[in-house]
Design a protein around this motif. Structure first.
Motif, mmCIF file in Angstrom:
data_model
loop_
_atom_site.group_PDB
_atom_site.id
_atom_site.type_symbol
_atom_site.label_atom_id
_atom_site.label_comp_id
_atom_site.label_asym_id
_atom_site.label_seq_id
_atom_site.Cartn_x
_atom_site.Cartn_y
_atom_site.Cartn_z
ATOM 1 N N ARG A 43 0.732 -1.306 -0.065
ATOM 2 C CA ARG A 43 -0.002 0.092 0.090
ATOM 3 C C ARG A 43 0.923 1.260 0.084
ATOM 4 N N ALA A 44 1.978 1.171 0.617
ATOM 5 C CA ALA A 44 3.033 2.130 0.583
ATOM 6 C C ALA A 44 3.495 2.527 -0.602
ATOM 7 N N GLY A 45 3.506 1.663 -1.554
ATOM 8 C CA GLY A 45 4.227 1.638 -2.839
ATOM 9 C C GLY A 45 5.419 0.990 -3.281
ATOM 10 N N LYS A 46 5.924 0.356 -2.268
ATOM 11 C CA LYS A 46 7.281 -0.275 -2.325
ATOM 12 C C LYS A 46 7.240 -1.158 -3.681
ATOM 13 N N ARG A 47 8.552 -1.389 -4.329
ATOM 14 C CA ARG A 47 8.649 -1.982 -5.443
ATOM 15 C C ARG A 47 8.727 -3.427 -5.234
ATOM 16 N N ALA A 48 9.241 -3.817 -4.360
ATOM 17 C CA ALA A 48 9.703 -5.316 -4.104
ATOM 18 C C ALA A 48 9.600 -5.512 -2.494
ATOM 19 N N ALA A 49 9.335 -6.775 -2.426
ATOM 20 C CA ALA A 49 9.638 -7.262 -0.895
ATOM 21 C C ALA A 49 10.104 -8.720 -0.751
ATOM 22 N N LEU A 50 11.060 -8.999 -0.048
ATOM 23 C CA LEU A 50 11.346 -10.495 0.328
ATOM 24 C C LEU A 50 10.769 -10.585 1.742
ATOM 25 N N VAL A 51 9.935 -11.566 1.807
ATOM 26 C CA VAL A 51 9.379 -11.866 3.008
ATOM 27 C C VAL A 51 9.763 -13.326 3.576
ATOM 28 N N GLU A 52 10.258 -13.282 4.727
ATOM 29 C CA GLU A 52 10.587 -15.002 5.248
ATOM 30 C C GLU A 52 9.544 -15.498 5.365
ATOM 31 N N LYS A 53 9.581 -16.980 5.414
ATOM 32 C CA LYS A 53 8.297 -17.835 5.491
ATOM 33 C C LYS A 53 8.130 -17.844 6.853
ATOM 34 N N PRO A 54 6.642 -17.971 7.004
ATOM 35 C CA PRO A 54 5.505 -17.966 6.155
ATOM 36 C C PRO A 54 5.201 -16.646 5.788
ATOM 37 N N LEU A 55 4.515 -16.859 4.646
ATOM 38 C CA LEU A 55 3.818 -15.564 3.952
ATOM 39 C C LEU A 55 2.772 -14.968 4.901
ATOM 40 N N ALA A 56 1.864 -15.904 5.439
ATOM 41 C CA ALA A 56 0.752 -15.648 6.073
ATOM 42 C C ALA A 56 0.561 -16.672 7.231
ATOM 43 N N VAL A 57 -0.171 -16.633 8.243
ATOM 44 C CA VAL A 57 -0.607 -17.593 8.969
ATOM 45 C C VAL A 57 -1.879 -18.109 8.955
ATOM 46 N N SER A 58 -2.708 -17.663 7.890
ATOM 47 C CA SER A 58 -4.031 -18.289 7.494
ATOM 48 C C SER A 58 -4.321 -18.399 5.989
ATOM 49 N N ARG A 59 -5.215 -19.214 5.492
ATOM 50 C CA ARG A 59 -5.381 -18.843 4.202
ATOM 51 C C ARG A 59 -6.236 -17.734 3.846
ATOM 52 N N ALA A 60 -6.980 -17.177 4.642
ATOM 53 C CA ALA A 60 -7.778 -15.853 4.556
ATOM 54 C C ALA A 60 -6.811 -14.856 4.400
ATOM 55 N N GLN A 61 -5.700 -14.908 5.171
ATOM 56 C CA GLN A 61 -4.634 -13.817 5.305
ATOM 57 C C GLN A 61 -3.829 -13.923 3.970
ATOM 58 N N ALA A 62 -3.539 -14.800 3.718
ATOM 59 C CA ALA A 62 -2.515 -15.010 2.340
ATOM 60 C C ALA A 62 -3.503 -14.700 1.111
ATOM 61 N N GLU A 63 -4.990 -15.004 1.024
ATOM 62 C CA GLU A 63 -5.528 -14.523 -0.039
ATOM 63 C C GLU A 63 -5.663 -12.957 -0.008
ATOM 64 N N GLU A 64 -5.912 -12.354 1.143
ATOM 65 C CA GLU A 64 -5.683 -10.901 1.350
ATOM 66 C C GLU A 64 -4.293 -10.280 0.580
ATOM 67 N N VAL A 65 -3.374 -10.991 1.179
ATOM 68 C CA VAL A 65 -2.142 -10.586 0.492
ATOM 69 C C VAL A 65 -2.058 -10.561 -0.825
ATOM 70 N N GLY A 66 -2.231 -11.668 -1.489
ATOM 71 C CA GLY A 66 -2.318 -11.839 -2.929
ATOM 72 C C GLY A 66 -2.971 -10.937 -3.447
ATOM 73 N N ARG A 67 -4.086 -10.555 -3.057
ATOM 74 C CA ARG A 67 -5.123 -9.576 -3.759
ATOM 75 C C ARG A 67 -4.498 -8.215 -3.577
ATOM 76 N N ILE A 68 -3.946 -7.929 -2.701
ATOM 77 C CA ILE A 68 -3.330 -6.470 -2.464
ATOM 78 C C ILE A 68 -2.193 -6.308 -3.033
ATOM 79 N N VAL A 69 -1.262 -7.208 -3.147
ATOM 80 C CA VAL A 69 -0.223 -7.275 -3.676
ATOM 81 C C VAL A 69 -0.262 -7.344 -5.129
ATOM 82 N N ALA A 70 -1.240 -8.068 -5.790
ATOM 83 C CA ALA A 70 -1.615 -8.075 -7.292
ATOM 84 C C ALA A 70 -1.914 -6.884 -7.646
ATOM 85 N N GLU A 71 -2.856 -6.018 -6.847
ATOM 86 C CA GLU A 71 -3.275 -4.802 -7.135
ATOM 87 C C GLU A 71 -2.279 -3.618 -7.143
#
Length: 126
Positions: free
Chosen positions: A89-117
């Motif tokens: 949301r802050a407009g960063k160009r890229a991110a490396l995130v250590e595992k795990p990406l998220a702690v739930s499926r719903a959270q991972a889906e939200e991350v996927g949606r926002i990152v794609a946007e």
């Protein structure tokens, strides 16, 4: 030659110190560390000093800084998704995130949606 991208690091623990900083140090033409965040101010300052960066104790100080192009999210896993979403949301160009990406499926889906946007490039470290 292009200007190196500035990276902000969230979490200055063993992985950051033993893997990420030495790796980034080998690529000064591509990367410079701008800020290192850790909740322990002494750790933040000591680790930041190793790479000529600024030590901070608040993730927002890294995420909201317009001079930071990309983030490495090396914080405890419960913060990964929220920090990644904030960075997108802050407009960063890229991110490396250590595992795990998220702690739930719903959270991972939200991350996927926002990152794609946002169009941010994300790499999950394993």
């Amino acid at each position: 030659m292009s200007t190196p991208l500035t990276i902000g690091i969230l979490g200055a623990g063993p992985v950051t110190q033993a893997i990420h900083l030495p790796t980034l140090a080998q690529m000064p033409e591509l990367w410079r560390v701008g800020k290192v965040m850790d909740v322990n101010p002494q750790v933040a300052d000591i680790v930041a000093a190793r790479c000529g960066a600024e030590g901070v104790t608040d993730a927002a100080a890294v995420i909201e800084d317009p001079s930071i192009d990309a983030v490495a999210i090396c914080s405890p896993h419960v913060f990964h998704a929220e920090q990644l979403i904030a960075a997108a949301r802050a407009g960063k160009r890229a991110a490396l995130v250590e595992k795990p990406l998220a702690v739930s499926r719903a959270q991972a889906e939200e991350v996927g949606r926002i990152v794609a946007e946002s169009g941010m490039t994300v790499l999950v470290g394993t």
